[in-house]
Design a protein around this motif. Structure first.
Motif, PDB file in Angstrom:
ATOM      1  N   LYS A 129       0.843  -1.198   0.000  1.00 51.60           N
ATOM      2  CA  LYS A 129       0.000   0.000   0.000  1.00 51.60           C
ATOM      3  C   LYS A 129       0.880   1.251   0.000  1.00 51.60           C
ATOM      4  CE  LYS A 129      -3.133   3.183   0.942  1.00 51.60           C
ATOM      5  NZ  LYS A 129      -4.033   3.196   2.092  1.00 51.60           N
ATOM      6  N   PHE A 130       0.597   2.145  -0.929  1.00 56.11           N
ATOM      7  CA  PHE A 130       1.253   3.454  -0.979  1.00 56.11           C
ATOM      8  C   PHE A 130       0.219   4.545  -0.755  1.00 56.11           C
ATOM      9  CE2 PHE A 130       3.850   0.650  -3.623  1.00 56.11           C
ATOM     10  CZ  PHE A 130       5.113   0.871  -3.088  1.00 56.11           C
ATOM     11  N   HIS A 131       0.602   5.552   0.019  1.00 58.77           N
ATOM     12  CA  HIS A 131      -0.247   6.737   0.217  1.00 58.77           C
ATOM     13  C   HIS A 131       0.615   7.952  -0.104  1.00 58.77           C
ATOM     14  CE1 HIS A 131      -3.140   9.544   1.646  1.00 58.77           C
ATOM     15  NE2 HIS A 131      -3.885   8.635   2.262  1.00 58.77           N
ATOM     16  N   PRO A 132       0.693   8.315  -1.398  1.00 59.26           N
ATOM     17  CA  PRO A 132       1.628   9.354  -1.819  1.00 59.26           C
ATOM     18  C   PRO A 132       1.497  10.676  -1.054  1.00 59.26           C
ATOM     19  CG  PRO A 132       0.776   8.200  -3.728  1.00 59.26           C
ATOM     20  CD  PRO A 132      -0.014   7.714  -2.550  1.00 59.26           C
ATOM     21  N   SER A 133       0.270  11.072  -0.727  1.00 60.66           N
ATOM     22  CA  SER A 133       0.096  12.350  -0.042  1.00 60.66           C
ATOM     23  C   SER A 133       0.701  12.316   1.361  1.00 60.66           C
ATOM     24  CB  SER A 133      -1.389  12.722   0.034  1.00 60.66           C
ATOM     25  OG  SER A 133      -1.902  13.009  -1.257  1.00 60.66           O
ATOM     26  N   ILE A 134       0.474  11.233   2.089  1.00 59.95           N
ATOM     27  CA  ILE A 134       1.019  11.133   3.440  1.00 59.95           C
ATOM     28  C   ILE A 134       2.515  10.841   3.397  1.00 59.95           C
ATOM     29  CG2 ILE A 134       0.902   9.885   5.635  1.00 59.95           C
ATOM     30  CD1 ILE A 134      -1.984   9.318   5.108  1.00 59.95           C
ATOM     31  N   GLN A 135       2.937  10.026   2.437  1.00 61.48           N
ATOM     32  CA  GLN A 135       4.343   9.671   2.342  1.00 61.48           C
ATOM     33  C   GLN A 135       5.185  10.780   1.710  1.00 61.48           C
ATOM     34  OE1 GLN A 135       3.539   5.975   0.252  1.00 61.48           O
ATOM     35  NE2 GLN A 135       4.150   4.760   2.035  1.00 61.48           N
ATOM     36  N   GLY A 136       4.530  11.781   1.140  1.00 60.17           N
ATOM     37  CA  GLY A 136       5.238  12.931   0.596  1.00 60.17           C
ATOM     38  C   GLY A 136       6.091  12.617  -0.619  1.00 60.17           C
TER      39      GLY A 136
END
Length: 295
Positions: A129-136
């Protein structure tokens, strides 16, 4: 990926999007500030953060299976993640209903690549799982490409949060979270550069719903999950494509525990979905993508 302990024929549905929000020692997956913002956004204040064992019992009672993961955003947030090994080992105790995914911060570079290989080969993890917004990070940043390459080579799945997020909503500056990183068009680059990588675009992708539909139609390995929204709020074009061009690529997901499958399915029952398409969305498409069935 054969040898699954899941009896697909006995299932009502497969939920491809659920969160492990708390570890065995009580550590949360998000800081109290960001978690509080998410709860407010989803009107889910006071919702329990179930253990993975409790999640297994919940889904078993409903004759459903569930994909379980946590998010690793240590680089951007400084908040320690829940251990991927703990999630995978806990899921392995309930192989009849739980399917382990993992979260790896792409900023971890070679260490992240090594971890991905270890998690798939030793712990049976099926996806990431990737969360680009949270992971920046931008999904098409070459920094993340060695990790995608490993995931593709391992035959695992990459699931990307897309669209707006409730995490950080209402916090000053949105908690520093930038929505632009979750534009599904950035994942289109990933799908083009890694044609064998199986990808899930998570959620109705507000405000980029049309972009997500275009990517899923154009790229053979890209799917869409329907988590994070009650079906009564789905954009009409999403329903139209789910009923037609994307009937084999749309997946049931709830976003449990902030949205329960009970609520989601009750609203989905009222949606104008063709009878022959409904079982595809609820179970068949996910079973095929996850390697739980050969057809």
């Amino acid at each position: 990926m054969s040898g699954s302990a899941i009896d697909v024929d006995a299932l009502v549905a497969i939920d491809v999007h659920t969160h492990a929000e708390i570890s065995g020692d009580g550590h949360r997956s998000l800081s109290p500030e960001l978690f509080g913002a998410s709860a407010e956004y989803f009107k889910a204040q006071g919702h329990r953060q179930p253990t993975i064992a409790e999640m297994a019992a919940y889904y078993r009672e409903r004759k459903m299976a569930a994909v379980v993961f946590t998010v690793d955003a240590e680089h951007a947030t400084g908040w320690p993640r829940i251990s991927n090994e703990e999630v995978a080992e806990s899921c392995a105790e309930h192989p009849d209903v739980l399917i382990p995914f993992a979260g790896i911060d792409p900023w971890k570079g070679k260490a992240g690549v090594q971890e991905a290989r270890r998690l798939v080969e030793r712990y049976g993890v099926r996806g990431f799982k990737f969360h680009p917004s949270i992971q920046g990070f931008s999904p098409n940043d070459p920094m993340a490409y060695p990790l995608y390459e490993a995931i593709e080579e391992l035959g695992a799945i990459a699931l990307f949060h897309t669209g707006q997020t409730g995490i950080g909503a209402g916090v000053p500056g949105g908690g520093g979270i930038r929505l632009k990183y979750s534009d599904p068009m950035l994942v289109d680059d990933v799908a083009a550069d890694f044609p064998g990588l199986r990808i899930i675009l998570a959620h109705p992708s507000f405000p980029w719903q049309d972009e997500a539909l275009a990517v899923a139609v154009h790229k053979p390995t890209v799917h869409i999950d329907l988590s994070g929204w009650s079906p009564k709020y789905f954009p009409p074009q999403l329903v139209r494509y789910a009923n037609s061009l994307l009937k084999d690529k749309v997946l049931f997901g709830s976003d449990y525990p902030v949205i329960t499958p009970d609520r989601w399915l009750a609203d989905f029952d009222k949606l104008d979905i063709k009878p022959e398409v409904r079982p595809k969305i609820l179970k068949d498409n996910a079973a095929r993508l996850l390697g739980l069935t050969t057809h």
